[in-house]
Write an enzyme that holds these catalytic residues in place. Structure first.
Site, short mmCIF file in Angstrom:
data_model
loop_
_atom_site.label_atom_id
_atom_site.label_comp_id
_atom_site.label_asym_id
_atom_site.label_seq_id
_atom_site.Cartn_x
_atom_site.Cartn_y
_atom_site.Cartn_z
N TYR A 76 0.83 -1.20 0.00
CA TYR A 76 0.00 0.00 0.00
C TYR A 76 0.87 1.26 0.00
CZ TYR A 76 -3.70 3.31 0.76
OH TYR A 76 -4.57 4.35 0.58
N PHE A 128 -4.99 22.96 -23.98
CA PHE A 128 -5.36 21.56 -24.14
C PHE A 128 -6.64 21.36 -23.34
CE2 PHE A 128 -5.55 17.07 -23.15
CZ PHE A 128 -5.54 16.57 -24.44
N THR A 129 -7.51 20.46 -23.82
CA THR A 129 -8.86 20.33 -23.28
C THR A 129 -8.88 20.16 -21.76
OG1 THR A 129 -8.71 17.98 -23.79
CG2 THR A 129 -9.78 19.39 -25.43
N ASP A 219 3.74 21.15 -19.54
CA ASP A 219 2.97 19.94 -19.86
C ASP A 219 3.94 19.07 -20.65
OD1 ASP A 219 1.46 17.92 -20.93
OD2 ASP A 219 -0.29 19.18 -21.32
N LYS A 262 1.34 8.82 -23.12
CA LYS A 262 1.86 9.27 -24.42
C LYS A 262 3.32 8.84 -24.54
CE LYS A 262 -2.17 11.39 -24.17
NZ LYS A 262 -2.34 12.72 -23.68
N ARG A 386 -10.73 17.65 -33.99
CA ARG A 386 -10.10 18.69 -33.18
C ARG A 386 -10.50 20.02 -33.84
NH1 ARG A 386 -10.02 16.93 -28.51
NH2 ARG A 386 -8.24 15.82 -27.69
N PHE A 453 -16.69 16.86 -26.69
CA PHE A 453 -16.26 16.03 -27.83
C PHE A 453 -16.28 14.54 -27.51
CE2 PHE A 453 -12.04 15.26 -26.10
CZ PHE A 453 -11.88 16.35 -25.24
C1 PLP Z 1 -3.42 13.53 -22.99
C2 PLP Z 1 -2.96 14.85 -22.62
C3 PLP Z 1 -3.19 15.38 -21.34
C4 PLP Z 1 -4.02 14.67 -20.30
O1 PLP Z 1 -3.49 13.45 -19.95
P1 PLP Z 1 -4.40 12.16 -19.60
O2 PLP Z 1 -3.40 11.11 -19.28
O3 PLP Z 1 -5.23 11.86 -20.81
O4 PLP Z 1 -5.24 12.53 -18.43
C5 PLP Z 1 -2.66 16.62 -21.05
N1 PLP Z 1 -1.98 17.33 -21.96
C6 PLP Z 1 -1.75 16.86 -23.21
C7 PLP Z 1 -0.99 17.69 -24.18
C8 PLP Z 1 -2.25 15.63 -23.58
O5 PLP Z 1 -2.05 15.17 -24.83
#
Ligand code: PLP
Length: 463
Positions: A76, A128-129, A219, A262, A386, A453
Site C-alpha cells: 500500500y 489543451f482540453t 505539460d 503518451k 479537433r 467532444f
Molecule cells: C493527454 C494529454 C493530457 C491529459 O493526460 P491524460 O493522461 O489523458 O489525463 C494533457 N496534456 C496533453 C498535451 C495531452 O495530450
C-alpha cells in the site's frame, strides 16, 4: 559504386506478439457509425479496423516492460516501483520531487487546485482540453499566448508551439504578475498539430518569467518528441542526444504535469513532478484525497514499474527517430496526393485540415466531425475531431467557441502499426478527399456538460 545512395530507417524492434484486426463491410460501419451518433469516441473498438483515435495509452509495451509488470510491489505504501520511477524521473526530467497520478489530468487537477485562485489568469501556448478545464474549474481564466503562426495550418514555421513573448508581456502588464499563478507551457502542442517549442524560445520565456518572478509549469506529455524535433530542426542540437535535450528543456521550468500514456509507452499512468518543496508538500497532502497515497497516486505498483522502464526506452534516439519517422511517412505520402494537412508535420499525428476538404461547409455543420465520420465509413479507420466540437462553449456567453483550426487527427500509437497500415490509411483519406463534394455535414443532437467532444451525438444534415 553501389546503386543504393541511402539507408532507410526501420523500426528498432521486432514483433513478438500479435493481436488480430477485423475488417468490416460498409453496411456494418454505417450502422455502427449511426449507433455511435457520428462520434468516433462512441464507437466500439471491435467495430474499428485501424485505430488512430489517439496515441494515449495505446502504445505497445516491450518485453522488458511486461517483465516489469510481474515485478509489481503492491504494498500500500512505499512500493519499490515508486522509488524506481522517482529515480528515473529525477535522472531524465531532472525534477526533485515526484507525485504519481492515475494519468495526466490527475496531475493537472492537483497543480491547478494548489496554485490557481479565482480571478487569476493562466497564460498557455494554446489550450489543451483537460488542462484548460482544470484551470477554469479552479477559478482561473486561460489566456492563449502562442505565436500567431500556430493558428495557421499552412505556416511552415518550424516551432509553431512557441510562446509569443509580446502576448505574454502584454498580459503581465495588463493584469500584473500577482494574478498569474504560473505560465503553462506545453511541449509539443497537441492542439496546434503536435508542434514543438524551441529551446531558444523556452530560454526567453524563462528570462521573461524570472524578471517578473513567475513560475513555469511544463505539460511534458510529449516533451521527448519535442526534444527530438529540437534535435532535427534547431541549430546547434543535431549532435546532442534526446535525453540531454530533454534535461535542458525541463531545467528551464519549475515542474511538470505528465501523461505517461503518451511518451512513456504505458497504457495508464502519469505524474506531477516539482522542484518547489512547498508546492510538493501541498500536492503530497492533496493527492491522498483524489488519487491515493503519495507513493502510488492511483496506480498499481506494476503500472509504475512499466512507466519507469518505458521512460528509459522512450528517450533512446533510435526509438524516437522511428516513432516520429512513422508520422512523417504518413504525412509525406498524403502530401504526394495534395491532401491538405497541417505543416510542418508534427510529432505524434497527422492533422487533416477539414476546411480544405469541405470549404462548402459552415463551421456550424461540424466539418471536422463530418470528416472523421466519412473516413470511418470508408475504411473503418478511426480518427478524432479537433475543431469546434473540441473547443466547446465559451464560459460566459454559452456560445460555441469558433477556433480557426478545424482539424481531424490521425494519431499514431507508438510501436503498434506497420507501414502497410499507414498505406491503407493514405488510400482511404485520398478516397474521402476525392468524394468531398457530396458531403453535407452534421448537426448536434446531444451535448454533455463537460468536454463535449467525448460524448456528444450528431446526425447527418439531410437534403
Ligand atoms: C493527454 C494529454 C493530457 C491529459 O493526460 P491524460 O493522461 O489523458 O489525463 C494533457 N496534456 C496533453 C498535451 C495531452 O495530450
Amino acid at each position: 559504386m553501389s546503386r543504393i545512395t541511402r539507408r532507410s530507417w526501420a523500426e528498432p524492434y521486432k514483433i513478438k506478439m500479435v493481436e488480430p484486426l477485423l475488417r468490416t463491410t460498409r453496411s456494418h460501419r454505417a450502422k455502427a457509425m449511426a449507433d455511435a451518433g457520428y462520434n468516433t469516441f462512441l464507437l466500439h473498438s471491435d467495430d474499428v479496423y485501424i485505430d488512430l483515435l489517439t496515441d494515449s495509452g495505446t502504445s505497445a509495451m516491450s518485453d522488458n516492460q511486461w517483465a516489469g509488470m510481474m515485478l509489481g510491489d503492491e504494498a500500500y505504501s512505499g512500493s519499490r516501483n515508486f522509488y524506481h520511477l522517482e529515480e528515473n524521473v529525477r535522472q531524465y526530467y531532472g525534477y526533485k520531487y515526484l507525485i504519481p497520478t492515475h494519468q495526466g489530468r490527475g496531475a493537472e487537477h492537483l497543480l491547478s487546485r494548489i496554485l490557481i485562485r479565482p480571478g487569476m489568469f493562466v497564460p498557455g501556448n494554446m489550450y489543451f482540453t483537460t488542462t484548460r478545464l482544470h484551470q477554469e474549474l479552479a477559478g482561473g481564466t486561460f489566456v492563449d499566448v502562442i505565436i500567431d503562426e500556430a493558428h495557421d495550418p499552412a505556416s511552415l514555421h518550424p516551432f509553431k508551439g512557441n510562446v509569443d513573448l509580446g502576448k505574454l508581456e502584454d498580459l503581465i502588464r495588463r493584469v500584473g504578475p500577482d494574478k498569474i499563478p504560473y505560465v503553462s507551457v506545453a511541449a509539443t502542442v497537441n492542439m496546434a498539430g503536435g508542434q514543438p517549442v524551441s529551446m531558444e524560445n523556452m530560454r526567453e520565456v524563462r528570462s521573461l518569467c524570472d524578471r517578473h518572478g513567475l513560475k513555469i509549469y511544463l505539460d511534458a506529455t510529449r516533451a521527448i518528441e519535442n526534444a527530438w524535433l529540437i534535435k532535427c530542426r534547431e541549430e546547434g542540437f543535431a549532435h546532442r542526444s534526446v535525453a540531454d535535450i530533454l534535461r535542458e528543456l525541463c531545467s528551464l521550468t519549475d515542474g511538470c504535469t505528465m501523461s505517461g500514456k503518451k511518451d512513456l509507452l504505458v497504457n495508464i499512468g502519469g505524474f506531477l513532478a516539482l522542484n518547489d518543496p512547498a508546492v510538493f508538500e501541498e500536492a503530497r497532502s492533496l493527492v491522498v484525497v483524489y488519487e491515493g497515497m503519495h507513493t502510488y497516486g492511483g496506480l498499481a505498483g506494476r503500472d509504475m514499474e512499466a512507466m519507469a522502464r518505458g521512460l528509459v526506452e522512450a528517450v533512446q534516439d533510435d526509438h524516437i527517430a522511428a516513432r516520429v519517422g512513422q508520422v512523417e511517412y504518413l504525412g509525406n505520402r498524403l502530401l504526394e496526393y495534395d491532401i491538405p494537412i497541417v505543416r510542418p508535420i508534427g510529432g505524434h499525428a497527422i492533422f487533416l485540415d477539414a476546411r480544405g476538404f469541405y470549404p462548402h461547409l459552415e463551421q456550424d455543420l461540424f466539418p471536422a466531425q463530418t470528416l472523421a465520420a466519412e473516413i470511418y465509413l470508408d475504411s473503418g479507420i478511426r480518427s478524432m475531431e479537433r475543431g469546434i466540437v473540441s473547443a466547446g462553449r465559451d464560459e460566459k456567453t454559452g456560445q460555441h467557441r469558433y477556433p480557426r483550426l478545424e482539424l481531424v487527427r490521425l494519431t499514431i500509437p507508438r510501436r503498434v502499426y506497420t507501414q502497410a497500415h499507414l498505406d491503407v490509411t493514405v488510400e482511404s483519406v485520398v478516397t474521402v478527399f476525392d468524394e468531398r463534394h457530396k458531403v453535407k455535414g452534421l448537426h448536434m443532437t446531444f451535448e454533455p456538460k463537460y468536454l463535449r467532444f467525448f460524448q456528444s451525438r450528431f446526425a447527418p444534415v439531410s437534403g
